[in-house]
Scaffold this active site. Sequence first.
Site, mmCIF file in Angstrom:
data_model
loop_
_atom_site.group_PDB
_atom_site.id
_atom_site.type_symbol
_atom_site.label_atom_id
_atom_site.label_comp_id
_atom_site.label_asym_id
_atom_site.label_seq_id
_atom_site.Cartn_x
_atom_site.Cartn_y
_atom_site.Cartn_z
ATOM 1 C CE LYS A 123 2.143 8.196 14.302
ATOM 2 N NZ LYS A 123 1.267 8.194 13.099
ATOM 3 C CB CYS A 238 -1.013 1.774 10.686
ATOM 4 S SG CYS A 238 -0.733 2.040 8.953
HETATM 5 N N1 SAM Z 1 3.895 9.995 9.958
HETATM 6 C C1 SAM Z 1 2.794 10.331 9.094
HETATM 7 C C2 SAM Z 1 1.647 10.887 9.919
HETATM 8 O O1 SAM Z 1 1.560 10.569 11.123
HETATM 9 O O2 SAM Z 1 0.871 11.675 9.393
HETATM 10 C C3 SAM Z 1 2.375 9.144 8.249
HETATM 11 C C4 SAM Z 1 3.511 8.534 7.510
HETATM 12 S S1 SAM Z 1 3.040 7.287 6.354
HETATM 13 C C5 SAM Z 1 2.739 5.946 7.380
HETATM 14 C C6 SAM Z 1 4.572 6.867 5.638
HETATM 15 C C7 SAM Z 1 5.200 7.935 4.767
HETATM 16 O O3 SAM Z 1 6.466 7.445 4.342
HETATM 17 C C8 SAM Z 1 4.431 8.274 3.509
HETATM 18 O O4 SAM Z 1 4.168 9.652 3.474
HETATM 19 C C9 SAM Z 1 5.350 7.862 2.359
HETATM 20 O O5 SAM Z 1 5.318 8.780 1.279
HETATM 21 C C10 SAM Z 1 6.696 7.874 3.015
HETATM 22 N N2 SAM Z 1 7.622 6.903 2.378
HETATM 23 C C11 SAM Z 1 7.309 5.901 1.579
HETATM 24 N N3 SAM Z 1 8.424 5.227 1.206
HETATM 25 C C12 SAM Z 1 9.451 5.842 1.774
HETATM 26 C C13 SAM Z 1 10.849 5.632 1.755
HETATM 27 N N4 SAM Z 1 11.414 4.640 1.106
HETATM 28 N N5 SAM Z 1 11.597 6.491 2.448
HETATM 29 C C14 SAM Z 1 11.042 7.502 3.135
HETATM 30 N N6 SAM Z 1 9.716 7.726 3.192
HETATM 31 C C15 SAM Z 1 8.940 6.907 2.523
#
Ligand code: SAM
Length: 469
Positions: A123, A238
């Site tokens: 993103k 997702c």
């Molecule tokens: N937006 C990214 C993309 O399009 O490539 C994918 C994001 S992935 C769905 C969610 C991300 O949120 C992960 O990299 C994870 O490490 C991070 N995450 C997990 N728990 C979190 C938290 N409590 N606060 C912030 N980020 C977190």
Amino acid sequence: MGRTKPGTAPPRTGLPEELALRLRTDHGVDTTALDLALAASSPVSFRTNPLKPSPACGTPVPWCGVGHVLPDRPAFTFDPFLHAGAYYVQEASSMLLEEAFRVCGLTDRTVLALDLCAAPGGKSTHLRSLLTPASLLVANEVDGQRRSVLQENLWKWGHGNVVVTAGNNNHFHCLPGTFDVVVLDAPCSGEGMFRKDPHALTQWSPGLVQQCARVQRDLVDVAWRSLRPGGVLFYSTCTWEECENEDHVRHLLEQGAESILPTAAPLGVVTSGAPGLGWRCYPHLIQGEGFYLSALRKPGPWTPHDASIPARRSSSPWSEHLVDPNGSHLTEHKTILHAVDVRWQRSLDALMAAVPVVSPGIPIAQPKGPVLHPHPALALSLLLRQDAFPELDLDEPSAIRYLKGEALPALDARGTTRVVHRGLGLGWMQGAGRRWNNQWPSAWRIRAAHPSVTRVSWSSIPTGQDNSE
Ligand code: SAM
């Protein structure tokens, strides 16, 4: 929950029955068709970089002007264009961000944008392409390993005005009313990834869904608080769980949010339940994975940012290597020199006071002993003046050898040279007489064995495009 060894995909068992029931009764989903689609292989898609000469082939993604679906998965790793940031391999549903961004009313404005959960950068790279060049993107990731991949992808993408941070909720809580655009692509129970990542199915449980919903609510509250009046939050996951999607939107609507996604969704994309609650993607209806997206505007009038240039200016001989030496603010951070548009200097100061900033701009130079050398990110960056360093254009086999970290033979190699492949900047080499020493970062090297599947073969790559931002 224990994880199985990577690479040993667990047997497919289909949708959990309680989830299938919820999808049928609450969302009218044809779960037989969905199950069939989940048993097929995932479509392969990529998004090109509008500012680099990029390959164009495959079928267009209907909601993304630079998205393409391929008939098969080629060996992307052995394509120098991938390493040069000419395109990003991304599943197509996620590219809906572009369609949503079009309706947000901020497309032609200079904005401060935050991607709160940014790694690995799908993103973020997309948003960076959608924002005006003068806008600033803050890409945040809490996980250190994932953050390194995010940095790599953003640097390869090559656009200026990118800051990478390592903040948590508490850090961003200290920045109320700061960002015009916030993308929150939240960690979720991953139901939409059951096909692409069969491991997600073994991890799934009702408990995980509830746990994700709680984490997301905290993230949603922080994201909403950090928005300026008139700013827009793009919330996505997702997964198909209502408590991870629409319930958070309802929570924000109660606080005065205005839902801005049109009820007429792109073909195959489903408008969620009551209009205004977002868009849903199902693999049996489109060429993409499961996805949910909503867009919400914060009440109040939007005002432009202060465009005056601060009196305090940084200068360095390294500015002269940049396309716009006077427009760049240079910050030395952990011995590395970073560049960002000078108009964001004050915002950067405020950000650095609240959040751990990992790279306050695009890194341009780093010390090796007492001398500054060009940073790997600079070779890939559109900030670099084309005539700043000598260049060596490598053919594909030599470019692959370079990307593997090999030294290349030479007759009389001297000084620092920028490696390019078909006009696209890749990295640096240092002359050592009869060879060029390889400066491609070891963490980025191709380590895979030679591919048995088809290499990428782009037949009609436009060259000589205008790469200026
Ligand atoms: N937006 C990214 C993309 O399009 O490539 C994918 C994001 S992935 C769905 C969610 C991300 O949120 C992960 O990299 C994870 O490490 C991070 N995450 C997990 N728990 C979190 C938290 N409590 N606060 C912030 N980020 C977190």
